[in-house]
Design an enzyme around this catalytic site. Structure first.
Site, PDB file in Angstrom:
ATOM      1  N   GLY A  69       0.785  -1.236   0.000  1.00 52.69           N
ATOM      2  CA  GLY A  69       0.000   0.000   0.000  1.00 52.69           C
ATOM      3  C   GLY A  69       0.814   1.281   0.000  1.00 52.69           C
ATOM      4  CD  GLN A  70       6.084   0.697   1.324  1.00 47.90           C
ATOM      5  OE1 GLN A  70       7.131   1.246   1.079  1.00 47.90           O
ATOM      6  NE2 GLN A  70       5.963  -0.601   1.466  1.00 47.90           N
ATOM      7  CE  LYS A  71       0.876  10.037  -2.513  1.00 44.00           C
ATOM      8  NZ  LYS A  71       0.311  11.096  -1.764  1.00 44.00           N
TER       9      LYS A  71
END
Lengths: 184, 416
Positions: A69-71
């Protein structure tokens, strides 16, 4: 897992559904997935790529794809939209500072053409923390506009303790089955 | 017919004869597949000269020199260990496959980040990023032995042909209905074959970038695809439990190899093209006669799914890798299990012989690769360092360099 496992997870059976699990970093996706698969959740590090696990529920096999889910990874979420039967969106209910960010990412997903009509399960995670927003408050923070032809399920849970996970999955499965039965 | 010159082929050992016939140059191979360091060179040289009309008696000393050179090549890097040469933070998402060109000075990696990258093996420098696919780049290949083109197959349903020097996109091959998961150049570099989750395989003209034909017949996903050494046959392994042999010029299915009771995971021709092997989820590996389509042997022993199979370069041995965490080495002719490679703590998803046929590499979900002695089955080395499972591993042609690609987004170069 191996590459062959990936291919077999891409392939569909009647008794098998493909479920995509998305959400911001640190929202608890991998913890929930491991909890559902009955694995140890003590040491979990940020997901750099993805994890796939098969979860058995009521005679059905759910191939759950947990994508980091990291940008920097979010632009790649769309790699996984094809042939999705259900979408799980994980929310850290205790992270009020990022409520807006998670609402924005969810809005983008709901607008996505390839996910049109796909049933969404919102996990209001981290309910074991006293600072967690209750589901009603979270629902209004997400500012969900009306969703034509799409069912959205909200389920409070704690990925850490496992509370609420199976309940959410069961609701998701029921809606997917009902949709399949009605020929959608 | 006049002999012009000799060329050497190290792996599998052979002498190529370039000769002139009516003003045209031809090449003919004298295969020495059974050559070992223990071979009696004098007897072999006499046999070659006796059987090969192109080679006259006076050429004997030359042939003897060539044979010694081939033996020397079989013995090189025998006892050397591999060390970690470089870690390449190759991609921002997991790697899928990796492959060397023939000379080994370049290799390519495919990734979930939709790109394929070209690397300099000596320096670890990134030479090119091939961008354009709209989804996971899953299958990749060089047009070896030439190495001037690359083909990439993607979950975006297309394959793309690239100039390996400049990175220029030459052609986009459109036509498959779903993900492309396996592909190969034919050995002449003129045709690309692609296999897809849409149950078909397609042959494409490399020069023009157009479809030549669709190989129709499988009833489920095609996950494995290979050409034979000649390039006139193509093998496809499918989740429909069968493998098919196709005639490349006509696109006709020559044989359907049925008998497995589970999905096919991996297939390969042997060097001669007379045999092929199929590995299956049903825990067995079968050896087939490609002329008749008959199963000549069923290799049992694994306690779980077979995930990969490979022949040694000469075809004398084969190895199977399984989800049970072991690999098994079999004698191709007899079907006897010669060694069980025990040591991994997770499933083995990839296996390969080095070109010399003396070592085997296995890649596992336990985050390590292991190097094994192909004869004794002893574990020679454990390649440790990856922080997630390893999806792919490859030897270069010389057998002195290994690349490994992992779910941890890195690629590692190991040298000896």
């Amino acid at each position: 897992m191996g590459l062959l496992t990936l291919l077999r997870a891409l392939k569909q059976n009647d008794q098998e559904y493909r479920v995509l699990m998305l959400g911001l970093d640190n929202s608890g996706k991998t913890t929930a997935l491991k909890q559902l698969a009955g694995e140890d959740v003590a040491h979990i590090t940020p997901t750099q790529g993805f994890n796939i696990k098969s979860v058995q529920t009521e005679g059905f096999k759910l191939n759950v794809w947990d994508i980091g889910g990291q940008k920097s990874i979010r632009p790649y979420w769309k790699n996984y939209y094809d042939a999705t039967d259900g979408l799980i969106y994980m929310i850290d209910s205790a992270d009020r500072n990022r409520a807006e960010e998670t609402a924005e990412e969810l809005a983008i997903l709901l607008d996505e053409e390839k996910l049109d009509g796909v049933t969404v399960l919102l996990f209001a995670n981290k309910q074991d923390l006293i600072t967690a927003m209750p589901p009603e408050e979270l629902m209004s923070a997400l500012k969900l506009t009306s969703q034509r032809g799409r069912k959205i399920i909200m389920q409070p849970c704690s990925a850490k303790t496992g509370d609420g996970l199976q309940e959410g999955l069961k609701q998701l499965l029921d809606v997917i089955n009902a949709a399949k039965a009605s020929g959608k | 017919m006049k002999l012009k010159r000799f060329l050497l082929r190290y792996y599998p050992p052979g002498i190529l004869l370039e000769y002139e016939q009516g003003n045209e140059l031809h090449t003919k191979a004298v295969d020495l597949l059974t050559l070992t360091p223990d071979t009696d060179v004098e007897v072999l040289v006499n046999t070659i000269v006796r059987h090969e009309p192109l080679i006259s008696e006076q050429r004997k000393p030359q042939v003897r020199k060539l044979v010694y050179k081939l033996i020397e090549k079989l013995e090189s890097n025998e006892a050397q260990n591999f060390y970690l040469f470089k870690i390449l933070r190759a991609h921002i998402l997991p790697l899928t496959n990796c492959a060397f060109n023939k000379s080994g000075d370049r290799f390519i990696t495919g990734s979930y980040d939709r790109t394929c990258k070209v690397w300099n093996t000596m320096t670890g420098e990134e030479m090119l990023t091939l961008e354009g696919h709209k989804n996971v780049v899953y299958a990749i290949a060089f047009n070896n032995p030439f190495g001037d083109k690359i083909v990439t197959g993607s979950f975006d349903k297309t394959a793309k042909l690239w100039n390996a020097e400049t990175g220029e996109l030459l052609h986009t091959l459109r036509g498959h209905a779903t993900e492309i998961v396996c592909l190969s150049f034919d050995p002449h570099g003129a045709i690309v074959a692609t296999g897809s989750m849409d149950s078909t395989a397609k042959l494409w003209d490399v020069e023009r970038g157009v479809e030549l034909c669709t190989l129709i017949g499988h009833t489920a996903e095609i996950v494995s695809l290979n050409f034979n050494t000649e390039g006139d046959r193509c093998l496809t392994g499918s989740f429909d439990h069968t493998t098919k042999i196709w005639d490349v010029p006509t696109g006709r299915c020559l044989h359907t190899l049925s008998g497995h009771r589970g999905e096919i995971s991996s297939t390969q021709f042997d060097f001669s093209g007379e045999l092929c092997i199929t590995g299956s989820i049903d825990r067995t590996c079968k050896v087939w006669n490609t002329m008749t389509g008959q199963c000549v042997n069923t290799l049992r022993g694994h306690n779980d799914e077979i995930l990969d199979v490979a022949f040694s370069c000469t075809g004398a041995r084969l190895v199977t890798a399984s989800a049970d965490g072991t690999a098994r080495v079999y004698n191709t002719m007899t079907g006897a299990c010669q060694a069980i490679l025990i040591g991994h703590e997770g499933e083995i998803s990839k296996v390969a012989f080095n070109p010399q046929g003396t070592k085997i590499i296995t890649a596992s979900s336990d985050r390590t690769c292991r190097i094994w002695d192909a004869q004794s089955g002893d574990c020679l080395q454990v390649l440790e360092g990856h922080t997630d499972e390893i999806f792919s591993a490859a030897f270069n042609y010389e057998g002195d360099t290994i690349i490994t690609g992992s779910k941890d987004n890195t690629c590692r170069i190991w040298k000896c």
